[in-house]
Design an enzyme around this catalytic site. Structure first.
Site, PDB file in Angstrom:
ATOM      1  N   LYS A  22       0.859  -1.440   0.501  1.00 46.22           N
ATOM      2  CA  LYS A  22      -0.052   0.313   0.217  1.00 46.22           C
ATOM      3  C   LYS A  22       1.109   0.971   0.062  1.00 46.22           C
ATOM      4  CE  LYS A  22      -3.910  -0.244   2.254  1.00 46.22           C
ATOM      5  NZ  LYS A  22      -3.876  -0.566   3.663  1.00 46.22           N
ATOM      6  N   ARG A  92      -3.065   3.222   8.466  1.00 46.47           N
ATOM      7  CA  ARG A  92      -3.530   2.032   7.546  1.00 46.47           C
ATOM      8  C   ARG A  92      -1.612   0.701   7.662  1.00 46.47           C
ATOM      9  NH1 ARG A  92      -5.143   4.493   1.698  1.00 46.47           N
ATOM     10  NH2 ARG A  92      -6.430   3.076   1.927  1.00 46.47           N
ATOM     11  N   GLY A 101      -8.190  -6.055   3.668  1.00 50.00           N
ATOM     12  CA  GLY A 101      -9.307  -6.529   5.810  1.00 50.00           C
ATOM     13  C   GLY A 101      -8.459  -6.901   6.617  1.00 50.00           C
ATOM     14  N   MET A 103      -5.713  -6.550   7.982  1.00 47.28           N
ATOM     15  CA  MET A 103      -5.418  -6.099   9.271  1.00 47.28           C
ATOM     16  C   MET A 103      -6.102  -4.840   9.350  1.00 47.28           C
ATOM     17  SD  MET A 103      -1.367  -6.865   8.925  1.00 47.28           S
ATOM     18  CE  MET A 103      -1.188  -6.231   7.582  1.00 47.28           C
ATOM     19  N   ARG A 336      -4.114  -1.654  -6.231  1.00 45.66           N
ATOM     20  CA  ARG A 336      -3.216  -2.365  -6.246  1.00 45.66           C
ATOM     21  C   ARG A 336      -3.567  -3.583  -7.028  1.00 45.66           C
ATOM     22  NH1 ARG A 336      -5.905  -3.631  -0.803  1.00 45.66           N
ATOM     23  NH2 ARG A 336      -8.424  -4.218  -1.788  1.00 45.66           N
ATOM     24  N   HIS A 452     -16.869  -8.241   1.378  1.00 47.38           N
ATOM     25  CA  HIS A 452     -15.748  -8.985   1.892  1.00 47.38           C
ATOM     26  C   HIS A 452     -15.719 -10.629   1.302  1.00 47.38           C
ATOM     27  CE1 HIS A 452     -14.568 -12.354   4.330  1.00 47.38           C
ATOM     28  NE2 HIS A 452     -13.567 -11.495   4.964  1.00 47.38           N
ATOM     29  N   ARG A 558      -3.030 -48.142 -16.264  1.00 42.77           N
ATOM     30  CA  ARG A 558      -3.224 -49.401 -15.019  1.00 42.77           C
ATOM     31  C   ARG A 558      -3.836 -50.899 -15.554  1.00 42.77           C
ATOM     32  NH1 ARG A 558      -4.840 -45.011 -12.591  1.00 42.77           N
ATOM     33  NH2 ARG A 558      -3.789 -43.471 -11.805  1.00 42.77           N
ATOM     34  N   ARG A 614       0.655 -50.574 -18.597  1.00 47.44           N
ATOM     35  CA  ARG A 614       1.306 -51.255 -17.208  1.00 47.44           C
ATOM     36  C   ARG A 614       1.025 -53.107 -16.974  1.00 47.44           C
ATOM     37  NH1 ARG A 614       1.356 -48.693 -11.324  1.00 47.44           N
ATOM     38  NH2 ARG A 614      -0.929 -49.762 -11.464  1.00 47.44           N
ATOM     39  N   SER A 768       9.775 -44.958 -15.741  1.00 46.42           N
ATOM     40  CA  SER A 768       8.865 -43.918 -15.983  1.00 46.42           C
ATOM     41  C   SER A 768       8.864 -44.060 -14.175  1.00 46.42           C
ATOM     42  CB  SER A 768       7.576 -44.647 -16.376  1.00 46.42           C
ATOM     43  OG  SER A 768       6.079 -43.638 -15.433  1.00 46.42           O
ATOM     44  N   THR A 771       6.810 -42.347  -8.610  1.00 48.84           N
ATOM     45  CA  THR A 771       6.468 -41.331  -7.275  1.00 48.84           C
ATOM     46  C   THR A 771       5.984 -41.738  -6.358  1.00 48.84           C
ATOM     47  OG1 THR A 771       5.605 -39.529  -8.261  1.00 48.84           O
ATOM     48  CG2 THR A 771       7.872 -39.472  -8.565  1.00 48.84           C
ATOM     49  N   ASN A 772       4.286 -41.803  -6.462  1.00 52.96           N
ATOM     50  CA  ASN A 772       3.651 -42.815  -5.637  1.00 52.96           C
ATOM     51  C   ASN A 772       4.675 -43.545  -4.699  1.00 52.96           C
ATOM     52  OD1 ASN A 772       1.942 -41.193  -6.134  1.00 52.96           O
ATOM     53  ND2 ASN A 772       0.312 -42.106  -6.805  1.00 52.96           N
ATOM     54  N   CYS A 836       5.017 -40.278 -13.591  1.00 49.72           N
ATOM     55  CA  CYS A 836       3.759 -41.351 -13.652  1.00 49.72           C
ATOM     56  C   CYS A 836       3.114 -40.942 -12.151  1.00 49.72           C
ATOM     57  CB  CYS A 836       3.288 -42.595 -14.226  1.00 49.72           C
ATOM     58  SG  CYS A 836       3.947 -43.841 -13.416  1.00 49.72           S
ATOM     59  N   TYR A 856       9.172 -35.953 -20.072  1.00 48.33           N
ATOM     60  CA  TYR A 856       7.602 -35.120 -19.956  1.00 48.33           C
ATOM     61  C   TYR A 856       7.528 -35.974 -18.379  1.00 48.33           C
ATOM     62  CZ  TYR A 856       6.746 -40.751 -19.555  1.00 48.33           C
ATOM     63  OH  TYR A 856       7.075 -41.812 -19.614  1.00 48.33           O
TER      64      TYR A 856
HETATM   65  P1  ADP Z   1      -7.404  -1.929   3.823  1.00 43.77           P
HETATM   66  O1  ADP Z   1      -5.765  -2.833   3.445  1.00 43.77           O
HETATM   67  O2  ADP Z   1      -8.217  -3.136   4.807  1.00 43.77           O
HETATM   68  O3  ADP Z   1      -8.316  -1.781   2.269  1.00 43.77           O
HETATM   69  P2  ADP Z   1      -7.284   0.417   3.976  1.00 43.77           P
HETATM   70  O4  ADP Z   1      -6.349   1.056   4.697  1.00 43.77           O
HETATM   71  O5  ADP Z   1      -7.177   0.156   2.508  1.00 43.77           O
HETATM   72  O6  ADP Z   1      -7.495  -0.900   4.908  1.00 43.77           O
HETATM   73  O7  ADP Z   1      -8.204   1.520   4.802  1.00 43.77           O
HETATM   74  C1  ADP Z   1      -9.754   0.626   4.423  1.00 43.77           C
HETATM   75  C2  ADP Z   1     -10.876   2.193   3.766  1.00 43.77           C
HETATM   76  O8  ADP Z   1     -10.654   3.294   4.304  1.00 43.77           O
HETATM   77  C3  ADP Z   1      -9.886   2.915   2.581  1.00 43.77           C
HETATM   78  O9  ADP Z   1     -10.621   1.751   1.041  1.00 43.77           O
HETATM   79  C4  ADP Z   1     -10.796   3.990   2.415  1.00 43.77           C
HETATM   80  O10 ADP Z   1     -11.498   3.785   1.803  1.00 43.77           O
HETATM   81  C5  ADP Z   1     -10.524   4.716   4.001  1.00 43.77           C
HETATM   82  N1  ADP Z   1      -9.360   5.239   4.186  1.00 43.77           N
HETATM   83  C6  ADP Z   1      -8.326   4.680   4.567  1.00 43.77           C
HETATM   84  N2  ADP Z   1      -7.407   6.020   4.578  1.00 43.77           N
HETATM   85  C7  ADP Z   1      -8.252   7.185   3.942  1.00 43.77           C
HETATM   86  C8  ADP Z   1      -7.654   8.337   4.124  1.00 43.77           C
HETATM   87  N3  ADP Z   1      -6.964   9.170   3.776  1.00 43.77           N
HETATM   88  N4  ADP Z   1      -9.020   9.442   4.045  1.00 43.77           N
HETATM   89  C9  ADP Z   1     -10.498   8.782   3.665  1.00 43.77           C
HETATM   90  N5  ADP Z   1     -10.439   7.562   3.895  1.00 43.77           N
HETATM   91  C10 ADP Z   1      -9.391   6.202   4.184  1.00 43.77           C
HETATM   92 MG    MG Z   2       3.412 -48.959  -7.846  1.00 45.12          MG
HETATM   93 MG    MG Z   3      -7.482  -1.032   1.338  1.00 42.98          MG
END
Ligand code: ADP
Ligand code: MG
Ligand code: MG
Length: 890
Positions: A22, A92, A101, A103, A336, A452, A558, A614, A768, A771-772, A836, A856
Site C-alpha cells: 500500500k 493504515r 481487510g 489487518m 494494487r 468481503h 493401469r 503397465r 517411468s 513417485t507414489n 507417472c 515428460y
Molecule cells: P484495507 O487494507 O483493509 O483495505 P485501508 O488502509 O485501505 O484498509 O483502509 C480502508 C478504507 O479506509 C479505504 O478503502 C478508504 O476508503 C478509507 N481510508 C483510508 N485512508 C483514508 C484517507 N486518508 N482518507 C479517506 N479515507 C481513507
Molecule cells: Mg507402484
Molecule cells: Mg484498502
C-alpha cells in the site's frame, strides 16, 4: 542511522518490501502526479524493531515519525490537534503481500472534544463533524482499545429506535453529539480509562496497534492459506484524511479496471454516496454500480475512468483501486494488482498480450497453474429440470451442491466429517474465513461484488453469491425464507456463482469446456515448454478426456482396473483359485479377449500417440472378497444348511484368502513379482496387447505401444520379464503376421531401482518414475497409514515441510530420481524418462521434473492443462537463468 520513515514523495512502487504494497503504491502514485492525499509510511523494518525490543516504538523511530508529521502538517497547512484547523489522518496497515481487510486501519485520527468543534465550524457542517468523531471513537476503540464494536452498534441502534429512524442518514448533529457522550461512557466502562484526547498519544497507540495486528488470528489464518511468510511484518501508512461523508456531492468506492470474475475489459466497481471508508467493503449498505457514477457525477467519472486507464498502463496489469470523492474532488487512496478468478486471469493475460501491453512469456507466468482447477470444475446443466429459488450477484463462478449452514464453526465441523456444505450469511467478516475455506460455496444476503465474501471467495476460487436480498436469514432459528419457502440448516441447495442463481436440492452438472482464451494460452504454453505432457488413463473415456485437454500420450495405463469390472471379477477369481497351471490357463484364455477389447478401444482414441501399458500390479488378494465378510457369510450359511454348494465355495474362497494373506501387502507379492511366479498371467496380458495392436493395424489405426514392467528392484527381474514379453510377441506375430514396433521399460518405484539404474537401463528402453510408491518406499511410510495417523501432525509441527505425497520430496525422493536419470543415461544416452505419480500434476514437482531433464510428466486427464502451463513456466524460468538445451521429444 536507519531511515524508518518515508514521505510519499521519497518512496516508489519498487520499495514494497520496505513500505508494504500500500505504502509503495501510494508513493508511486504521488510520483506520477495522481491526486493522493499526502502522507508518510513507517517501514516494515520499524515493525521488526518494534517486536525486537518487546513491542515498543524506539525513541529513534518516534523522533522520525514526529519529524515526518511536521512535514505533513506543513504540506497540508493543518496541525494535528489544532482546534481551529485540525489535521486528521488515517493510520493504515500495509504488508508486502496484499491481505485485504486482514489487518487494522483507523480513520479520522486527531479528533477530540476540541477539534470536533473546529471541524464543525470550518466545514459549516456540524453533523459531518460529529459523525466523523463518533466513527473515530468506535474504530479506535475496536482496533486499539479492543472493545467489541457490538456495544457501539447497540448504542446507535437504541438511539435509532428511540427516535423512530429507519437508517443512519436520518441522525442529526445533536443525535451524534448524544451518541458521542454515550460512546465515551462505553470506553470508560470497558477500557477502564478515558478516551485519549491527545492526538499524538492517539497516533502512537494506533501505530502500535497496527503493528500488533500482524499477529491477529484472521491475519495468521490468511497467511497460512496463502503461504505468506510469518516474519515479513507490516508497514504503517499515516495519511491525511479526505471525506466521502460530507454530503451528496461526496462518496467513496472501489473499482477494478477489468471485471475480476470474467476478465471483461470494462470498469467494474461500486460506490456509496455520502459514506466513509469501510462502508462499501463492509457490505452494510448495498452500493451502486460504478456505471451509475457516470450519470450522477459525470466529471468525476471521466477523471476516474482516465485514472484507471493510466494506472493499468503504468502497472501493466488489472488494478483494484480505492477512491473517495470529497465535495466533487476525486482522490485515489489505494491501487494494487487485483485478485481475480482463473477465468479472469486467463482472459486478462491473453488480452493484455493482444493489446501489446505484455509479452506471451509474461502472460504465461501470470496465471497460477493451481488456479486452473477452478475452470475444470463441473457446471450446472442448463437443460436439467430445475426451479430457481432466488438470485443474487454472481460474485465468484463455479457451481456447488451442499447442506445449508449458517455458522462458520458448524461449516468447519461438518466439512471435517466429509460433508459438502454451503455457508449462508447476511454478510461475512474476516472472522468467517475458516468457514469459507470449509464450504463449497458462500451465499450472502447483503453486500456487493466487492464485499468481503466476494473478494475472499474469488481469491480462494470458490463459488460465491452476494447481495441476495430476497433471502430473509434468521440466524437464531437457523433458517432462511424466500417468500413462503423455508430452508433450514441441513437442507440441500445448489448454487451457481456464475449466474448468481440458487436452487433447492441437487441439480445435474455438466463437464467443463475450455474457453477460447484458455486454449490460446495453452497453445502459447506448448510453444514454450520442452517437457512433454501425458495423462494417466485406464479406459477410452479417460483417454478421450486427456486428448481433449491436450495430452500427447498415455504415460500410465493401469490394467488392473480392467479386471475389477463386475462381469469379469468372477473369471479373475476363477483364475486365482485355480490349483493347476491348466486350470489357470482356461480362466486366462477367457480373460484375454476382454483385455484385448480394452486395449483396442484405447488405441483407437490415442490414434498413434504413445500408450504406456503397465502389466498387472496389485497383489492378487485385492481381487478376492474381504475376509471378515466371508466369515459372516459362512457362519450364516452353516446355520441354514451345513452342506450347501454355496457354503463349500465360500469355504474354498476363505482358504485362498488366508493363503494369500500378507503382513505387508505394500511390500508383498505384487508388481513384477507376480509375473515372475505366475508368468502365464503376464503372458496373457502381453498377448492381449499384441492382438489388439494387430487388429488396430488392420483397421489402419496407428499404434505406439510401450510395455511397462512394475516394481522392478533388480535387473534380473527385468531381464526375465523382457524375455517373457519378447517370446509372447513372437508367438502372436506368427499368428497374425503383423510386425510391431514397440518398446519395453520399467517403473522406477523402489530405491534399489534408482540406485542401480545403470544396470537396469541395459534391459530398459524407458524409465517411468512411479513417485507414489517411490515416496512410500523411500520414506518407509505406507501412505494410507501415514495420512490417517501421523502425517498431518508432522506437517503441523513442521517435521516435514509439506505432504510428500502431494508435493515431491525433492531432497530425498528427488535425489533418487536425479540419480536414476543420470545413471540410466550413462548406459543409454537416449533413455526416455518420465514421471507417472500424482506429482506429475503438481506445479512445484513439474518444475523439478523439468530441472532434472525428464522427457515428460504424466498426470490425471483433468490436470493436463495445469501441467502444460507449469511446464511452460518451468522453461521460461530456466531461460531467465540461462539458455538451456532443448530436450528430446516426449
Ligand atoms: P484495507 O487494507 O483493509 O483495505 P485501508 O488502509 O485501505 O484498509 O483502509 C480502508 C478504507 O479506509 C479505504 O478503502 C478508504 O476508503 C478509507 N481510508 C483510508 N485512508 C483514508 C484517507 N486518508 N482518507 C479517506 N479515507 C481513507
Ligand atoms: Mg507402484
Ligand atoms: Mg484498502
Amino acid at each position: 542511522m536507519t531511515k524508518f520513515v518515508y514521505m510519499f514523495n521519497e518512496g516508489n512502487g519498487k520499495k514494497k518490501e520496505l513500505l508494504g504494497g500500500k505504502g509503495a503504491n501510494l508513493a508511486e502514485m504521488t510520483k506520477i502526479g495522481l491526486p493522493v492525499p499526502y502522507g508518510f509510511t513507517v517501514t516494515t523494518e520499524a515493525c521488526h524493531d518494534y517486536y525486537k525490543i518487546g513491542k515498543a516504538i524506539s525513541v529513534d523511530i518516534e523522533f522520525q515519525i514526529l519529524e515526518a508529521l511536521s512535514s505533513l502538517e506543513e504540506a497540508t497547512d493543518k496541525t494535528l490537534g489544532d482546534p481551529l484547523n485540525p489535521l486528521l489522518v488515517s493510520v493504515r496497515s500495509g504488508a508486502v503481500h496484499s491481505m485485504p481487510g486482514m489487518m487494522d486501519t483507523v480513520l479520522n485520527l486527531g479528533m477530540n472534544d476540541e477539534t470536533v468543534e473546529g471541524l464543525a465550524e470550518l466545514t459549516l457542517n456540524p453533523r459531518f463533524a460529529y459523525d466523523s468523531y463518533r466513527r473515530f471513537i468506535q474504530m479506535f476503540s475496536d482496533v486499539v482499545l479492543k472493545i467489541d464494536s457490538f456495544y457501539f452498534e447497540q448504542c446507535v441502534e437504541e438511539m435509532r429506535a428511540a427516535k423512530g429512524y429507519q437508517s443512519d442518514p436520518e441522525m442529526t448533529a445533536a443525535d451524534w453529539q448524544e451518541i458521542i457522550i454515550r460512546y465515551k461512557e462505553i470506553v470508560k466502562k470497558h477500557a477502564k480509562r478515558l478516551f485519549p484526547q491527545d492526538p499524538k498519544e492517539q497516533l502512537f497507540l494506533a501505530i502500535s496497534a497496527v503493528f500488533d495486528s500482524w499477529h491477529n488470528q484472521r491475519a495468521i489464518v490468511y497467511r497460512r492459506l496463502n503461504q505468506i511468510p510469518e516474519n515479513l511484518g507490516t508497514a504503517v501508512t499515516i495519511q491525511s484524511m479526505v471525506f466521502g461523508n460530507m454530503g451528496p456531492d461526496s462518496g467513496t468506492g472501489v473499482a477494478f479496471t477489468r471485471n475480476p470474475a470474467t476478465g471483461e475489459a470494462k470498469l467494474y466497481g461500486e460506490y456509496l454516496i455520502n459514506a466513509q471508508g469501510e462502508d462499501v467493503v463492509a457490505g452494510i449498505r448495498t452500493p451502486q454500480p460504478i456505471a451509475t457514477l457516470q450519470k450522477e457525477m459525470p466529471d468525476v467519472y471521466e477523471q476516474f475512468a482516465h485514472t484507471c486507464e493510466l494506472l493499468e498502463k503504468h502497472y501493466r496489469d488489472m488494478q483494484d483501486i480505492e477512491f473517495t470523492v470529497e465535495r466533487g474532488s476525486l482522490y485515489i487512496l489505494q491501487t494494487r494488482t487485483g485478485k481475480r478468478t482463473a477465468e479472469a486471469a486467463i482472459r486478462i493475460a491473453v488480452e493484455l498480450v493482444e493489446e501489446g501491453m505484455i509479452t506471451k512469456e509474461e502472460a504465461l507466468l501470470r496465471v497460477d497453474p493451481d488456479q486452473l482447477n477452478q475452470l475444470l470444475h463441473r457446471r450446472i446443466d442448463d437443460t436439467s429440470d430445475k426451479q430457481q429459488l432466488a438470485k443474487g450477484l454472481p460474485a465468484s463462478p463455479g457451481a456447488a451442491t451442499g447442506l445449508v449452514v449458517f455458522d462458520a464453526d458448524v461449516a468447519e465441523r461438518l466439512a471435517n466429517d466429509h460433508q459438502s456444505v454451503i455457508l449462508v450469511r447476511p454478510e461475512t467478516t474476516p472472522d468467517d474465513i475458516h468457514g469459507m475455506i470449509a464450504s463449497q460455496a458462500t451465499v450472502t444476503s447483503r453486500g456487493g461484488m466487492t464485499s468481503h465474501a466476494a473478494v475472499v471467495a474469488r481469491g480462494m476460487g470458490k463459488a460465491c453469491i452476494c447481495g441476495c436480498d430476497s433471502l430473509t436469514i434468521d440466524l437464531i432459528q437457523k433458517q432462511f425464507k424466500v417468500g413462503e419457502t423455508v430452508v433450514r440448516e441441513g437442507d440441500i441447495i445448489t448454487v451457481d456463482g456464475s449466474t448468481g442463481e440458487i436452487f433447492l436440492g441437487e441439480i445435474a452438472m455438466i463437464e467443463p469446456k475450455l474457453s477460447e482464451e484458455f486454449r490460446q494460452l495453452l497453445l502459447w504454453a506448448d510453444e514454450k515448454r520442452t517437457l512433454g505432457v501425458r495423462a494417466n488413463a485406464d479406459n477410452p473415456t479417460d483417454a478421450k478426456k486427456a486428448m481433449e485437454f491436450g495430452a500427447e500420450g498415455i504415460g500410465l495405463c493401469r490394467t488392473e482396473h480392467m479386471f475389477m469390472d463386475a462381469t469379469r471379477i468372477p473369471i479373475v477369481q476363477e483364475m486365482i483359485m485355480a490349483e493347476t497351471f491348466d486350470e489357470r490357463s482356461i480362466a486366462l484364455s477367457k480373460l484375454l479377449p476382454m483385455q484385448q477389447e480394452d486395449f483396442e478401444g484405447i488405441f483407437e482414441v490415442m490414434n498413434g500417440n504413445p500408450v504406456t501399458i503397465r502389466l498387472l500390479d496389485p497383489p492378487l488378494h485385492e481381487f478376492l472378497p474381504d475376509k471378515e465378510e466371508l466369515l459372516i457369510d459362512i457362519t450364516k450359511l452353516r446355520m441354514k444348511d451345513g452342506d450347501s454348494e454355496e457354503l463349500k465355495e465360500k469355504e474354498q474362497l476363505l482358504r485362498k484368502v488366508r493363503q494369500l494373506h500378507e503382513f505387508n501387502p505394500m511390500l508383498g507379492h505384487r508388481g513384477c513379482r507376480l509375473g515372475m511366479i505366475f508368468p502365464e498371467i503376464y503372458v496373457m496380458q502381453v498377448k492381449a496387447i499384441f492382438h489388439a495392436i494387430a487388429r488396430s493395424m488392420e483397421k489402419d489405426i496407428p499404434v505406439k505401444p510401450e510395455i511397462m514392467i512394475p516394481l522392478v528392484g533388480h535387473v534380473n527381474e527385468l531381464k526375465h520379464m523382457r524375455q517373457l514379453v519378447v517370446d509372447a510377441e513372437l508367438e502372436v506375430m506368427e499368428e497374425t503376421g503383423q510386425v510391431v514396433d514397440y518398446v519395453i521399460g520399467t517403473m522406477v518405484e523402489v530405491p534399489r531401482a534408482a540406485l542401480t539404474a545403470d544396470e537396469i537401463a541395459e534391459e530398459a528402453d524407458f524409465f517411468s518414475f512411479g513417485t507414489n510408491d517411490l515416496t512410500q518406499t523411500t520414506f518407509g511410510y505406507s501412505r494410507d497409514d501415514a495420512e490417517g495417523k501421523f502425517l498431518q501432525a508432522y506437517i503441523e509441527t513442521k517435521v516435514l515441510p509439506n505432504n510428500p505425497f502431494a508435493t515431491l520430496d525433492v531432497d530425498g525422493v528427488g535425489k533418487l530420481i536425479e540419480t536414476g536419470v543420470k545413471l540410466g543415461r550413462n548406459t543409454k544416452p537416449n533413455l526416455k524418462t518420465g514421471i507417472c505419480g500424482e506429482h506429475g500434476g503438481e506445479k512445484k514437482s513439474i518444475q523439478f521434473c523439468h530441472e532434472v531433464g525428464l522427457d515428460y510428466v504424466s498426470c490425471s486427464p483433468y490436470r493436463v492443462p495445469l501441467a502444460r502451463l507449469a511446464a511452460a513456466q518451468a522453461t521460461i524460468r530456466a531461460g531467465q537463468k540461462e539458455t538451456k538445451q532443448p530436450q528430446t521429444q516426449c
